[in-house]
Enzyme design. Structure first.
Site, PDB file in Angstrom:
ATOM      1  N   LYS A   6     -17.732   4.960  17.620  1.00 19.05           N
ATOM      2  CA  LYS A   6     -17.396   6.370  17.389  1.00 19.05           C
ATOM      3  C   LYS A   6     -18.588   7.210  17.819  1.00 19.05           C
ATOM      4  CE  LYS A   6     -14.099   8.974  15.601  1.00 19.05           C
ATOM      5  NZ  LYS A   6     -12.649   8.775  15.552  1.00 19.05           N
TER       6      LYS A   6
ATOM      7  N   THR B  13      -1.000   9.668  17.447  1.00 22.21           N
ATOM      8  CA  THR B  13      -1.514   9.461  16.087  1.00 22.21           C
ATOM      9  C   THR B  13      -0.529  10.016  15.060  1.00 22.21           C
ATOM     10  OG1 THR B  13      -3.732   9.631  16.997  1.00 22.21           O
ATOM     11  CG2 THR B  13      -3.533   9.732  14.607  1.00 22.21           C
TER      12      THR B  13
ATOM     13  N   GLY C  68     -10.720  11.425  22.085  1.00 20.48           N
ATOM     14  CA  GLY C  68     -10.897  12.637  21.286  1.00 20.48           C
ATOM     15  C   GLY C  68     -10.910  12.346  19.787  1.00 20.48           C
ATOM     16  N   ASP C  69     -11.255  13.353  19.021  1.00 19.86           N
ATOM     17  CA  ASP C  69     -11.154  13.349  17.553  1.00 19.86           C
ATOM     18  C   ASP C  69     -11.234  14.831  17.186  1.00 19.86           C
ATOM     19  OD1 ASP C  69     -11.303  11.421  15.042  1.00 19.86           O
ATOM     20  OD2 ASP C  69     -12.727  13.002  14.610  1.00 19.86           O
TER      21      ASP C  69
ATOM     22  N   SER D 125      -4.181   4.717  23.242  1.00 18.34           N
ATOM     23  CA  SER D 125      -5.339   4.749  24.135  1.00 18.34           C
ATOM     24  C   SER D 125      -5.489   3.412  24.847  1.00 18.34           C
ATOM     25  CB  SER D 125      -6.625   5.031  23.347  1.00 18.34           C
ATOM     26  OG  SER D 125      -6.793   6.408  23.140  1.00 18.34           O
TER      27      SER D 125
ATOM     28  N   LYS E 165      -9.434  -0.861  12.243  1.00 22.34           N
ATOM     29  CA  LYS E 165      -8.213  -0.234  12.759  1.00 22.34           C
ATOM     30  C   LYS E 165      -7.839  -0.838  14.111  1.00 22.34           C
ATOM     31  CE  LYS E 165      -8.425   4.136  12.598  1.00 22.34           C
ATOM     32  NZ  LYS E 165      -8.533   5.595  12.739  1.00 22.34           N
TER      33      LYS E 165
END
Ligand code: NDP
Length: 450
Positions: free
Chosen positions: A130, A214, A169-170, A382, A118
């Site tokens: 991640k 997003t 973040g997620d 980001s 990505k």
């Protein structure tokens, strides 16, 4: 399941299964990419010769740590923290943190692996990683969240840095958590190193449009895909699953482009409202009160129907944007979507559509936008936040959104052109995987065996 793999790739996949036993989501993510690479290595045997694929499937570094903290009742709690630094051929490791009870190494590795590709697609200088924890933020007080974030950072800080690894973040990690994490990093290191985390607040180093990026980016990408095939969002009925950060801003952009979002959800149920979701109320319930979608439905009264039975994908729609979590559309859900007249699916979430469901959709001619391309707007913005931090500058909302829109258009063009070049027009899964792989693989070849 998908067709047999190319004979060069089969043993590589077998080795991934053997070395990463039980990590089913990671296996799924690797398999999906390998399914696209047969044609690439046929044209570029140098990648196989230098064992680039095996290297790409092995993270550069995996960190697992204890996160002890004390809850409001004075009880000691212990969670497990993770950071998987997957690939830094293109730039510092970059990718979000997920706080959710389902988190284990296999989830973080699948997300980190996806992130490598990505991030390459954005065209910006960022590698992939991640992290997260099996901590469940639901029902925790602000002070508990703060103590957890501080304890998490007490270990993680030593692995981070604006040139090393930059989390964001997620699921379960939004502006509040990024604030507590950044505060603790600042305290431990005695440095105001803005570029070490993204998703910061606007008053202290954050970027305009990061919160929206997003969701907006997914809608921009799907809009390009629809237009490339003679359709648009205008007048269309859309389903967006989830009601978190990605979902809320996808809903906002769909409404701006003239579509109507008729259903959204959380992990307890879904709400259907044929006249369109009231976004202001949804934001109030989810972002301010941190409440449930059932409360939204109650406040809307008879115009909304709340359901806990069946699936949100049974509601007929023109476009579906799964924006909640992995594997939320299975083959049966996909059949409902096809039957309901859905013409396009765009993944706002990471890997929300199972391989079997992707097959049902694409066999039926439904346009399909894979997450690693469609939801890349968050990490792209980001990277724009990192640019602003590095130059000690901040850009306007309009300028930043224009940059985001350009990036999403160029990702779409890149995927579509690569699909054409490999003789599979419209296959954006192959286009995304092949194009991203070639960029990362070329950098890895150039940097030598490191
Ligand atoms: P949030 O935590 O803000 O929201 C997640 C939403 O999904 C919540 O409404 C949650 O409901 C819901 N959800 C979780 N599990 C399920 C389920 N099984 N069924 C239905 N709803 C569910 O996370 P984000 O919006 O940030 O992330 C959503 C997805 O997008 C994830 O896959 C993430 O990896 C991906 N993504 C996020 C990016 C970002 O910038 N935030 C960037 C790129 C991808 P509940 O409150 O009940 O748990």
């Amino acid at each position: 399941m998908s067709a047999a793999l190319n004979p060069t790739l089969e043993p590589i996949y077998e080795e991934v299964l053997r070395r990463n036993a039980g990590e089913t989501e990671f296996h799924q993510a690797v398999r999906e990419v390998l399914d696209s690479l047969g044609a690439v290595i046929a044209r570029h045997p140098e990648y196989a010769d230098a064992r680039v694929i095996e290297r790409i499937c092995e993270p550069e570094r995996q960190i697992i740590f204890r996160v002890p903290w004390v809850d409001d009742a004075g009880t000691v709690q212990i969670n497990r923290g993770f950071r998987v630094e997957f690939n830094s051929a293109l730039g510092p490791f970059k990718g979000g943190l997920r706080f959710h009870p389902s988190v284990y190494l296999g989830i973080i590795k699948f997300l980190g692996f996806e992130q490598v590709f990505k991030n390459a697609l954005t065209g910006l200088p960022i590698g992939g990683g991640k992290g997260g924890s099996d901590f469940d933020p639901k029902g925790r007080s602000d002070l508990e969240i703060m103590r957890f974030c501080q304890s998490f950072m007490n270990e993680l800080y030593r692995h981070l840095g604006e040139y090393t690894d930059v989390p964001a973040g997620d699921i379960g990690v939004g502006g509040r958590e990024i604030g507590y994490l950044f505060g603790q990093y600042k305290r431990i290191t005695n440095r105001y190193e803005s570029g070490v985390l993204t998703g910061k607040g606007l008053g202290w180093g954050g970027s305009q449009v990061r919160k929206e990026a997003t969701g907006y980016g997914t809608v921009y990408f799907v809009d390009e895909m629809l237009r490339g095939n003679g359709h648009s969002f205008d007048g269309s009925k859309v389903i967006v699953s989830g009601s978190g950060n990605v979902a809320i801003y996808a809903i906002e952009k769909v409404h701006e482009l003239g579509g109507t979002v008729i259903a959204c959800s959380d992990s307890s149920g879904y709400v259907v409202e044929e006249t369109g979701i009231d976004l202001n109320l949804l934001k109030e319930v989810k972002e301010v009160r941190r409440g449930r979608i059932s409360e939204y439905a109650e406040l809307r009264g008879s115009s909304a129907r709340y359901a806990t039975e069946g699936s949100i994908w049974q509601v007929p729609c023109d476009v579906a944007l799964p924006s909640a979590t992995q594997n939320e559309i299975n083959a049966e859900d996909a059949q409902f979507l096809v039957k309901g007249g859905c013409r396009a699916v765009g993944e706002g979430a990471n890997m929300p559509t199972t391989p079997e469901a992707v097959k049902v959709l694409t066999d039926a001619g439904v346009l399909f936008a894979p997450g690693k391309a469609a939801n890349a707007g968050g990490v792209a913005t980001s990277a724009l936040e990192m640019q602003q931090n590095a130059s000690r500058d901040s850009w306007t909302f309009d300028y930043t959104e224009q940059r985001l829109a350009e990036i999403m258009r160029s990702i779409y063009d890149r995927c579509a052109e690569t699909a054409d070049a490999y003789g599979t027009p419209g296959n954006l899964v192959l286009g995304a995987n092949a194009s991203a792989f070639i960029q990362v693989a070329d950098a890895m070849l150039a940097l030598g065996v490191v």
